[in-house]
Design a protein around this motif. Structure first.
Motif, PDB file in Angstrom:
ATOM      1  N   PHE A 103       0.847  -1.202  -0.007  1.00  0.00           N
ATOM      2  CA  PHE A 103      -0.162  -0.163  -0.038  1.00  0.00           C
ATOM      3  C   PHE A 103       0.922   1.227  -0.033  1.00  0.00           C
ATOM      4  CE2 PHE A 103      -2.201  -3.327   2.120  1.00  0.00           C
ATOM      5  CZ  PHE A 103      -3.649  -3.047   1.689  1.00  0.00           C
TER       6      PHE A 103
ATOM      7  N   GLU B 275      -4.056   2.320   4.038  1.00  0.00           N
ATOM      8  CA  GLU B 275      -4.432   0.919   3.046  1.00  0.00           C
ATOM      9  C   GLU B 275      -5.474   1.322   2.158  1.00  0.00           C
ATOM     10  OE1 GLU B 275      -5.269  -2.716   5.415  1.00  0.00           O
ATOM     11  OE2 GLU B 275      -3.072  -2.308   6.517  1.00  0.00           O
TER      12      GLU B 275
ATOM     13  N   GLU C  10      -4.032   0.711  -2.960  1.00  0.00           N
ATOM     14  CA  GLU C  10      -3.092  -0.529  -3.127  1.00  0.00           C
ATOM     15  C   GLU C  10      -2.566  -0.458  -4.131  1.00  0.00           C
ATOM     16  OE1 GLU C  10      -4.636  -4.948  -1.571  1.00  0.00           O
ATOM     17  OE2 GLU C  10      -5.441  -4.434  -3.773  1.00  0.00           O
TER      18      GLU C  10
END
Length: 89
Positions: free
Chosen positions: A36, A41, A44
């Protein structure tokens, strides 16, 4: 795990498909790896896996972490290009 500014999530996986020497697809133990852009996150960058007896010699977190570092070292320029494209710095 954080490496070279990337955030990596490593998850054990028992069903990674790999082709054996005789051409048969087998389910292997190993790890699913997600890269990431940051800790949230949200962005990605990559997903890949590492299976025991294929990419890894043994099923250990130390070995998969070294594999991830080597992989990121090889892909770092492409990852950086992707970050620049997404404006995620």
């Amino acid at each position: 795990m954080k490496y070279k500014g990337f955030f990596v999530k490593i998850t054990p996986d028992n069903y990674l498909p790999r082709e054996s020497e005789d051409g048969e697809i087998v389910a292997c133990e190993g790890f699913r790896i997600e890269v990431f852009a940051d800790e949230s996150e949200n962005v990605e960058i990559d997903i890949f896996s590492a299976a025991v007896d294929f990419e890894l010699v043994k099923n250990s977190i130390n070995e998969v972490e070294q594999f991830v570092k080597d992989y990121i070292d090889c892909e770092e320029k492409e990852y950086q290009r992707m970050l620049d494209e997404f404006n995620c710095q």
